[in-house]
Write a protein that holds these residues in place. Structure first.
Motif, PDB file in Angstrom:
ATOM      1  N   LEU A  79     -55.270  25.763 -67.954  1.00 37.08           N
ATOM      2  CA  LEU A  79     -55.548  25.575 -69.311  1.00 37.08           C
ATOM      3  C   LEU A  79     -56.258  26.632 -69.812  1.00 37.08           C
ATOM      4  CD1 LEU A  79     -55.947  21.653 -70.121  1.00 37.08           C
ATOM      5  CD2 LEU A  79     -53.939  22.851 -70.758  1.00 37.08           C
ATOM      6  N   PRO A  80     -55.891  27.481 -70.919  1.00 33.32           N
ATOM      7  CA  PRO A  80     -56.890  28.453 -71.435  1.00 33.32           C
ATOM      8  C   PRO A  80     -58.189  28.175 -71.950  1.00 33.32           C
ATOM      9  CG  PRO A  80     -55.264  28.039 -72.797  1.00 33.32           C
ATOM     10  CD  PRO A  80     -55.270  27.146 -71.755  1.00 33.32           C
ATOM     11  N   MET A  81     -59.081  27.476 -71.147  1.00 35.87           N
ATOM     12  CA  MET A  81     -60.354  26.993 -71.806  1.00 35.87           C
ATOM     13  C   MET A  81     -61.485  26.761 -70.575  1.00 35.87           C
ATOM     14  SD  MET A  81     -59.105  22.971 -72.700  1.00 35.87           S
ATOM     15  CE  MET A  81     -60.447  22.718 -73.372  1.00 35.87           C
ATOM     16  N   PHE A  82     -62.616  26.417 -70.941  1.00 34.95           N
ATOM     17  CA  PHE A  82     -63.488  25.971 -69.528  1.00 34.95           C
ATOM     18  C   PHE A  82     -64.554  24.977 -70.391  1.00 34.95           C
ATOM     19  CE2 PHE A  82     -65.774  29.485 -72.274  1.00 34.95           C
ATOM     20  CZ  PHE A  82     -67.049  28.961 -72.227  1.00 34.95           C
ATOM     21  N   SER A 112     -61.074  30.071 -73.316  1.00 37.38           N
ATOM     22  CA  SER A 112     -61.712  31.238 -72.378  1.00 37.38           C
ATOM     23  C   SER A 112     -61.467  32.526 -72.656  1.00 37.38           C
ATOM     24  CB  SER A 112     -60.873  30.699 -71.125  1.00 37.38           C
ATOM     25  OG  SER A 112     -59.620  30.614 -71.050  1.00 37.38           O
ATOM     26  N   VAL A 113     -60.362  32.989 -73.524  1.00 41.91           N
ATOM     27  CA  VAL A 113     -60.250  34.141 -74.164  1.00 41.91           C
ATOM     28  C   VAL A 113     -61.328  34.817 -74.772  1.00 41.91           C
ATOM     29  CG1 VAL A 113     -59.738  33.434 -76.501  1.00 41.91           C
ATOM     30  CG2 VAL A 113     -58.599  35.438 -75.704  1.00 41.91           C
ATOM     31  N   ALA A 114     -61.752  36.229 -74.496  1.00 39.46           N
ATOM     32  CA  ALA A 114     -63.051  36.618 -74.726  1.00 39.46           C
ATOM     33  C   ALA A 114     -63.651  36.559 -76.030  1.00 39.46           C
ATOM     34  CB  ALA A 114     -62.949  38.076 -74.205  1.00 39.46           C
ATOM     35  N   ASP A 165     -60.844  28.210 -66.927  1.00 40.90           N
ATOM     36  CA  ASP A 165     -59.893  29.380 -66.613  1.00 40.90           C
ATOM     37  C   ASP A 165     -60.813  30.501 -66.625  1.00 40.90           C
ATOM     38  OD1 ASP A 165     -57.691  31.001 -66.792  1.00 40.90           O
ATOM     39  OD2 ASP A 165     -57.718  31.191 -68.940  1.00 40.90           O
ATOM     40  N   LEU A 166     -61.602  30.753 -65.660  1.00 49.06           N
ATOM     41  CA  LEU A 166     -62.663  31.831 -65.420  1.00 49.06           C
ATOM     42  C   LEU A 166     -62.334  32.405 -64.048  1.00 49.06           C
ATOM     43  CD1 LEU A 166     -65.457  30.012 -66.856  1.00 49.06           C
ATOM     44  CD2 LEU A 166     -64.054  31.652 -68.044  1.00 49.06           C
TER      45      LEU A 166
END
Length: 497
Positions: free
Chosen positions: A86-89, A156-158, A257-258
């Motif tokens: 997933l696009p997260m943390f 997690s996108v910058a 997602d890192l």
């Protein structure tokens, strides 16, 4: 959202919460990272579910974990699991800043933690909340006996991650402790104390911990008392924060997602934003309490029963045997010794549970239930007899085999989400457990024999050393109904709401 409104020392709630958390922490198994493709790639990851029919006839899969660890320049311990699904943390800070560090001011740790997100320079509580919400991020905090936590969930996108981290680091590292917020939170806590006077479970829980731990720091409620909260000052909050919310007193857990490089940068940023300082010493071990029964009169139709004695700390080598032994005694739902004898055969209660709650030093072993007031004395003796018989004879081989299967079968739920994994990492770091601890626990549990479980339970428990608290009315007692496969009445002792 903050969880500071959640109960932190109610024994009934604590028993269930600690049991669920303990099972989740214990069952995960670290392995090599699967390096799944990022969601923004064109190809669909191979493990994406197309249809529920795909699950038919298949055993639950194990999510693989590769725990990486290091220490920041300021001394914070970091544990990281890369999870690209997933696009997260998820980020969780755990400090040795629970109520065991209150000293002579019960409630100081809880109030400090509750004030973290009430204000920073240039932002009040509303602006902070809107700041996280506008970034699609979620902030959480809570204070307990051993620890205080602060958590962040973010994309997690910058362009979302970086401002969320800046705000989080400011909230945890440089809270402004506004005076108007302090007054408001104090009033909320004092109103909560008044409400607790009408809750027999709260009354029993507070009394039990006081009797079990006497002058030890675990004795007083994590949220303090109506006598101590009003006098806590802003200067005391600032001093506690400067002492307890330091990088050297923190564990940083990261899942999501890192890349390793990104995780190192996040940990460094958060660590550098905290006050400088060393880890705080854990409390001394408590002394053995004097066994006995304390009754508190309370006008109700039911009596709340709590039985306890000192258990173990988190690092005790007998934890696997005790966990499995307790699962058989009363750690599960239906089918345990306590549930079978007290509810299923006699209909004396809605639910009865037992739990070990290992902490930095010896946490409690507890049994908790409520029943009809006129049957309370007989029910209490029944529970004591069940414990005594279990310690004398131990579990059967069938009970042990069933418990092992249940433990293994519950595994997939323990690491099904990033949130559950980050909690596991926080516990491993906070209690200074080896990275192989989860795997070790599973191996030890599956290898246990009946005699090993029996020996461990008897090493740490004694049926004649129980500290008991009962809360309910004084009424004439009636004999217990005889055990039967079909109790004549519905279960008594409905759960509190």
């Amino acid at each position: 959202m903050s969880d500071r409104s959640a109960p932190r020392y109610t024994l009934f709630g604590l028993a269930i919460i600690v049991l669920v958390v303990a099972v989740a922490v214990l069952l995960a198994r670290p392995a090599q990272s699967d390096n799944a493709a990022k969601p923004d790639t064109a190809a669909r990851p191979a493990n994406t579910l197309q249809s529920l029919a795909e699950l038919d006839g298949k055993a639950p899969s194990r999510r693989q974990l590769d725990i990486q660890h290091w220490t920041t320049a300021e001394g914070a311990r970091v544990l990281f699991v890369e999870a690209r699904e997933l696009p997260m943390f998820d980020l969780r800070l755990t400090f040795a800043a629970g109520s065991s560090q209150d000293g002579s001011v019960p409630g100081l740790a809880a109030l400090t933690n509750a004030m973290l997100n009430e204000g920073v320079t240039g932002k009040d509580v509303t602006a902070i909340a809107e700041g996280f919400e506008g970034l699609g991020a979620d902030f959480g905090n809570g204070s307990y006996r051993d620890m205080a936590v602060a958590s962040l969930r973010s994309l997690s996108v910058a362009d979302k991650r970086e401002p969320a981290l800046r705000l989080f680091t400011e909230v945890v590292g440089k809270p402004s402790f506004p005076e108007d917020a302090l007054k408001r939170i104090k009033n909320q806590m004092l109103a909560g104390f008044e409400y607790e006077k009408q809750n027999p479970g709260k009354i029993a829980g507070k009394t039990l911990f006081a009797n079990l731990y006497a002058s030890h720091p675990y004795a007083h409620p994590s949220d303090g008392t109506a006598q101590t909260i009003p006098g806590i000052t802003l200067e005391q909050l600032r001093a506690f924060h400067a002492k307890a919310y330091t990088a050297g007193n923190a564990v940083i857990a990261l899942v999501g997602d890192l890349s390793r490089t990104e995780a190192e940068a996040i940990a460094a940023q958060v660590s550098a934003g905290l006050p400088k300082g060393q880890a705080l010493a854990k409390p001394e071990q408590p002394v053995e309490p004097k066994p006995g029964v304390t009754h508190i009169d309370f006008p109700s139709k039911q009596t709340h029963l709590m039985l306890a004695e000192l258990g173990i700390d988190r690092n005790d080598p007998d934890w696997a045997a005790l966990s499995l032994g307790n699962q058989i005694l009363g750690g599960g739902a239906f089918g345990t010794r306590l549930m079978s004898e007290v509810r299923e055969k006699r209909g004396l209660t809605y639910g009865v549970y037992s739990v070990f709650s290992p902490m930095q030093v010896r946490g409690p072993f507890m049994i908790n239930l409520q029943t009809r007031a006129e049957l309370s004395e007989g029910t209490l003796k029944l529970v004591q007899d069940i414990l005594a018989e279990y310690l004398k004879n131990g579990p059967t081989q069938q009970e042990l085999d069933d418990a092992k299967r249940e433990l293994a079968g519950s595994f997939p739920l323990s690491n099904a989400s990033n949130a559950s994994i980050v909690g596991q990492l926080g516990a491993i770091g906070f209690y200074n457990l080896p990275l192989s601890w989860l795997e070790d626990f599973m191996q030890q549990s599956q290898a246990l024999t009946v005699e090993q479980v029996k020996a461990a339970m008897n090493k740490h428990l004694a049926a004649d050393q129980l500290v008991i608290v009962t809360v309910g009315p004084k009424v004439a007692q009636q004999p217990l109904p005889a055990p039967t496969d079909k109790p004549a009445e519905q279960p008594l002792g409905v759960p509190e709401h």
